[in-house]
Structure formats: structure tokens, C-alpha cells
Scaffold this motif. Structure first.
Motif, PDB file in Angstrom:
ATOM      1  N   LEU A 117      35.230  60.564   8.553  1.00 35.32           N
ATOM      2  CA  LEU A 117      35.256  60.635   7.092  1.00 35.32           C
ATOM      3  C   LEU A 117      36.665  60.910   6.570  1.00 35.32           C
ATOM      4  O   LEU A 117      37.060  60.365   5.535  1.00 35.32           O
ATOM      5  N   GLY A 118      37.443  61.698   7.280  1.00 35.89           N
ATOM      6  CA  GLY A 118      38.804  61.993   6.845  1.00 35.89           C
ATOM      7  C   GLY A 118      39.639  60.729   6.689  1.00 35.89           C
ATOM      8  O   GLY A 118      40.401  60.591   5.729  1.00 35.89           O
ATOM      9  N   SER A 119      39.484  59.788   7.605  1.00 31.44           N
ATOM     10  CA  SER A 119      40.228  58.519   7.510  1.00 31.44           C
ATOM     11  C   SER A 119      39.824  57.744   6.264  1.00 31.44           C
ATOM     12  O   SER A 119      40.664  57.176   5.574  1.00 31.44           O
ATOM     13  N   MET A 120      38.532  57.706   5.987  1.00 27.88           N
ATOM     14  CA  MET A 120      38.049  57.017   4.785  1.00 27.88           C
ATOM     15  C   MET A 120      38.621  57.684   3.535  1.00 27.88           C
ATOM     16  O   MET A 120      39.088  57.018   2.620  1.00 27.88           O
ATOM     17  N   LEU A 121      38.612  59.018   3.498  1.00 21.09           N
ATOM     18  CA  LEU A 121      39.132  59.741   2.336  1.00 21.09           C
ATOM     19  C   LEU A 121      40.644  59.551   2.179  1.00 21.09           C
ATOM     20  O   LEU A 121      41.141  59.432   1.058  1.00 21.09           O
ATOM     21  N   ARG A 122      41.361  59.479   3.288  1.00 21.39           N
ATOM     22  CA  ARG A 122      42.810  59.236   3.197  1.00 21.39           C
ATOM     23  C   ARG A 122      43.097  57.867   2.581  1.00 21.39           C
ATOM     24  O   ARG A 122      44.041  57.705   1.815  1.00 21.39           O
ATOM     25  N   SER A 123      42.279  56.878   2.900  1.00 21.96           N
ATOM     26  CA  SER A 123      42.481  55.556   2.290  1.00 21.96           C
ATOM     27  C   SER A 123      42.190  55.609   0.792  1.00 21.96           C
ATOM     28  O   SER A 123      42.860  54.941   0.005  1.00 21.96           O
ATOM     29  N   LEU A 124      41.223  56.414   0.376  1.00 22.83           N
ATOM     30  CA  LEU A 124      40.961  56.582  -1.060  1.00 22.83           C
ATOM     31  C   LEU A 124      42.125  57.310  -1.736  1.00 22.83           C
ATOM     32  O   LEU A 124      42.475  56.996  -2.872  1.00 22.83           O
ATOM     33  N   ALA A 125      42.716  58.269  -1.033  1.00 21.74           N
ATOM     34  CA  ALA A 125      43.872  58.988  -1.596  1.00 21.74           C
ATOM     35  C   ALA A 125      45.050  58.035  -1.786  1.00 21.74           C
ATOM     36  O   ALA A 125      45.721  58.059  -2.819  1.00 21.74           O
ATOM     37  N   GLU A 126      45.285  57.168  -0.800  1.00 21.97           N
ATOM     38  CA  GLU A 126      46.390  56.208  -0.904  1.00 21.97           C
ATOM     39  C   GLU A 126      46.168  55.215  -2.033  1.00 21.97           C
ATOM     40  O   GLU A 126      47.111  54.806  -2.704  1.00 21.97           O
ATOM     41  N   VAL A 140      28.098  67.139  -9.011  1.00 21.17           N
ATOM     42  CA  VAL A 140      29.016  66.013  -8.856  1.00 21.17           C
ATOM     43  C   VAL A 140      30.422  66.488  -9.210  1.00 21.17           C
ATOM     44  O   VAL A 140      30.630  67.131 -10.232  1.00 21.17           O
ATOM     45  N   HIS A 141      31.368  66.164  -8.340  1.00 24.90           N
ATOM     46  CA  HIS A 141      32.766  66.512  -8.553  1.00 24.90           C
ATOM     47  C   HIS A 141      33.540  65.206  -8.679  1.00 24.90           C
ATOM     48  O   HIS A 141      33.468  64.355  -7.801  1.00 24.90           O
ATOM     49  N   THR A 142      34.272  65.047  -9.785  1.00 23.19           N
ATOM     50  CA  THR A 142      34.995  63.793  -9.998  1.00 23.19           C
ATOM     51  C   THR A 142      36.500  64.033 -10.018  1.00 23.19           C
ATOM     52  O   THR A 142      36.962  65.128 -10.352  1.00 23.19           O
ATOM     53  N   GLY A 143      37.219  63.022  -9.672  1.00 25.20           N
ATOM     54  CA  GLY A 143      38.673  63.087  -9.698  1.00 25.20           C
ATOM     55  C   GLY A 143      39.271  62.136  -8.682  1.00 25.20           C
ATOM     56  O   GLY A 143      38.584  61.284  -8.111  1.00 25.20           O
ATOM     57  N   ARG A 144      40.556  62.291  -8.449  1.00 28.02           N
ATOM     58  CA  ARG A 144      41.262  61.469  -7.464  1.00 28.02           C
ATOM     59  C   ARG A 144      41.497  62.317  -6.213  1.00 28.02           C
ATOM     60  O   ARG A 144      41.875  63.484  -6.326  1.00 28.02           O
ATOM     61  N   VAL A 145      41.295  61.711  -5.064  1.00 30.44           N
ATOM     62  CA  VAL A 145      41.542  62.427  -3.815  1.00 30.44           C
ATOM     63  C   VAL A 145      43.049  62.628  -3.686  1.00 30.44           C
ATOM     64  O   VAL A 145      43.825  61.680  -3.762  1.00 30.44           O
ATOM     65  N   ARG A 146      43.461  63.882  -3.548  1.00 28.54           N
ATOM     66  CA  ARG A 146      44.882  64.209  -3.454  1.00 28.54           C
ATOM     67  C   ARG A 146      45.329  64.287  -1.996  1.00 28.54           C
ATOM     68  O   ARG A 146      46.192  63.548  -1.562  1.00 28.54           O
ATOM     69  N   ARG A 147      44.738  65.206  -1.264  1.00 27.79           N
ATOM     70  CA  ARG A 147      45.068  65.402   0.145  1.00 27.79           C
ATOM     71  C   ARG A 147      43.769  65.612   0.910  1.00 27.79           C
ATOM     72  O   ARG A 147      42.761  66.034   0.356  1.00 27.79           O
ATOM     73  N   VAL A 148      43.853  65.322   2.220  1.00 30.77           N
ATOM     74  CA  VAL A 148      42.676  65.448   3.075  1.00 30.77           C
ATOM     75  C   VAL A 148      43.044  66.315   4.269  1.00 30.77           C
ATOM     76  O   VAL A 148      44.007  66.021   4.988  1.00 30.77           O
ATOM     77  N   GLY A 149      42.296  67.379   4.461  1.00 36.63           N
ATOM     78  CA  GLY A 149      42.496  68.257   5.613  1.00 36.63           C
ATOM     79  C   GLY A 149      41.538  67.891   6.740  1.00 36.63           C
ATOM     80  O   GLY A 149      40.907  66.826   6.729  1.00 36.63           O
ATOM     81  N   ALA A 150      41.422  68.774   7.691  1.00 40.06           N
ATOM     82  CA  ALA A 150      40.562  68.524   8.847  1.00 40.06           C
ATOM     83  C   ALA A 150      39.091  68.485   8.464  1.00 40.06           C
ATOM     84  O   ALA A 150      38.326  67.668   8.984  1.00 40.06           O
ATOM     85  N   ASP A 151      38.676  69.349   7.535  1.00 38.94           N
ATOM     86  CA  ASP A 151      37.258  69.408   7.170  1.00 38.94           C
ATOM     87  C   ASP A 151      37.053  69.601   5.662  1.00 38.94           C
ATOM     88  O   ASP A 151      36.028  70.086   5.218  1.00 38.94           O
ATOM     89  N   PHE A 152      38.058  69.224   4.873  1.00 36.51           N
ATOM     90  CA  PHE A 152      37.973  69.336   3.414  1.00 36.51           C
ATOM     91  C   PHE A 152      38.889  68.297   2.782  1.00 36.51           C
ATOM     92  O   PHE A 152      39.732  67.699   3.449  1.00 36.51           O
ATOM     93  N   PHE A 153      38.701  68.104   1.488  1.00 35.25           N
ATOM     94  CA  PHE A 153      39.640  67.283   0.719  1.00 35.25           C
ATOM     95  C   PHE A 153      39.842  67.933  -0.630  1.00 35.25           C
ATOM     96  O   PHE A 153      39.053  68.781  -1.060  1.00 35.25           O
ATOM     97  N   GLU A 154      40.941  67.550  -1.292  1.00 32.62           N
ATOM     98  CA  GLU A 154      41.255  68.083  -2.605  1.00 32.62           C
ATOM     99  C   GLU A 154      41.085  66.978  -3.635  1.00 32.62           C
ATOM    100  O   GLU A 154      41.527  65.844  -3.421  1.00 32.62           O
ATOM    101  N   LEU A 155      40.448  67.328  -4.748  1.00 31.36           N
ATOM    102  CA  LEU A 155      40.273  66.403  -5.864  1.00 31.36           C
ATOM    103  C   LEU A 155      41.096  66.895  -7.050  1.00 31.36           C
ATOM    104  O   LEU A 155      41.081  68.084  -7.373  1.00 31.36           O
ATOM    105  N   TRP A 156      41.814  65.979  -7.669  1.00 36.40           N
ATOM    106  CA  TRP A 156      42.522  66.283  -8.916  1.00 36.40           C
ATOM    107  C   TRP A 156      41.624  65.853 -10.049  1.00 36.40           C
ATOM    108  O   TRP A 156      41.218  64.705 -10.134  1.00 36.40           O
TER     109      TRP A 156
END
Length: 183
Positions: A117-126, A140-156
Motif C-alpha cells: 500500500l505504501g507504494s500505491m500511496l507514494r504514487s498518489l503523492a507524486e 472520511v479524511h480528504t486531502g492530498r497525500v503529502r508523505r508516506v511512512g512505513a505504516d502511515f501517510f500524511e494528508l494535507w
């Protein structure tokens, strides 16, 4: 009939009985072996064998998601087409209709199918694509994926302008994500 012929007839009869017993034992073992082999098949194997098939997923916190299974990765699958595309975590799947009867083990999967899932989220961040992340509790949490960690991601969340606009979301809390139209 001579005694040698009678003895050979007895041996022939015993061999036929032994062959019959061996077949009966084999016939009893085959279904058990099939059950044991099927017990080793996991959901990921069934999903990977179903890429390209139309299916309907029931997803925790979302409901039904229908469409073509476009990709399957380690712990996630991509369903739909265009704006109706969903990234669904396998842990969020409650039920599936339309899967292939086949299964595709990990040794037979192509390298991209082994990405998590981290790889998929990194492509969304890019791609800076705005997403809606659906949690198991139906929030529901909306926003743009900023960074992706090992088991979490950040949404702006663009509605805010300060540091509070960043929201950290653990992978385990999310059942599915989908792109949201801008505007």
C-alpha cells in the motif's frame, strides 16, 4: 484343476482385492487432500487471479464498490475505472462477488503485484491527486497525500492554512481510498 492353478487363482484374487482396497483408500484421500490444498489458498491469491474481471466488493466503512479489478498488490487492490477508481485494502474487504475460481500464488505474480500500500500511496503523492480516505469507522479524511511512512501517510487538507492542516493517518485505520474531483 491342479493345485498350482488353484494357488495362482487365490493369488490373483488377493491381488484384485488389494487393488480394490488401494483404490478405495485413494478415493477417500483425494477429497481430503483437495480440502487441505484449498485451505492454503488466501484472498490475495484469488484476487491476483481475478485481475481483469468485473467484481463487486463490500468494503468496511464504504459499502459496495463495483468495477473491473485493475490491479492487485500486497494488501490492496485497484477496482473501477477513471474517476470511479478505488484503492481497497484487503483488510477492509467484507465480501466479494465475481472472483475467478482460480488462484495465483505469490511465486507466479509479477513484481508490481508484490508492492504494498505504501507504494500505491507514494504514487498518489507524486501525482498530487486529492483523495478521500475511508476509515473502518465510516469517517472520511480528504486531502492530498503529502508523505508516506512505513505504516502511515500524511494528508494535507487545503481548507486549513497552518500546520494543523496535516493529518497523519495510520494504514490500519483505512479500508479504502479514491480520487476526488477537484473544484
Amino acid at each position: 484343476m491342479r493345485w498350482e492353478e488353484r494357488l495362482l487363482a487365490v493369488f490373483d484374487d488377493l491381488e484384485q482385492q488389494a487393488d480394490g482396497l488401494a483404490l478405495a483408500v485413494r478415493d477417500a484421500e483425494v477429497p481430503e487432500l483437495a480440502r487441505a490444498a484449498y485451505a492454503e489458498v488466501d484472498l490475495a491469491s484469488r484476487l491476483h487471479a481475478s485481475v481483469g474481471h468485473p467484481l463487486t466488493l463490500t468494503v468496511a466503512g464504504v459499502g459496495e464498490v463495483a468495477g473491473e479489478l485493475l490491479r492487485a498488490g500486497r494488501g490492496w487492490c485497484l477496482v473501477g475505472r477513471g474517476a470511479g477508481t478505488w484503492v481497497v485494502r484487503t483488510e477492509g474487504i467484507v465480501a466479494v462477488r465475481g472472483l475467478s475460481e482460480q488462484a495465483l500464488g505469490g511465486d507466479h505474480r509479477q513484481l508490481p503485484a508484490r508492492l504494498g500500500l505504501g507504494s500505491m500511496l507514494r504514487s498518489l503523492a507524486e501525482a498530487t491527486v486529492p483523495v478521500a480516505a475511508y476509515a473502518f469507522d465510516a469517517s472520511v479524511h480528504t486531502g492530498r497525500v503529502r508523505r508516506v511512512g512505513a505504516d502511515f501517510f500524511e494528508l494535507w487538507e487545503p481548507a486549513t492554512t497552518d500546520v494543523a492542516g496535516w493529518r497523519l493517518v495510520p494504514f490500519h485505520a483505512i479500508s479504502a481510498l479514491r480520487p476526488v474531483p477537484e473544484g
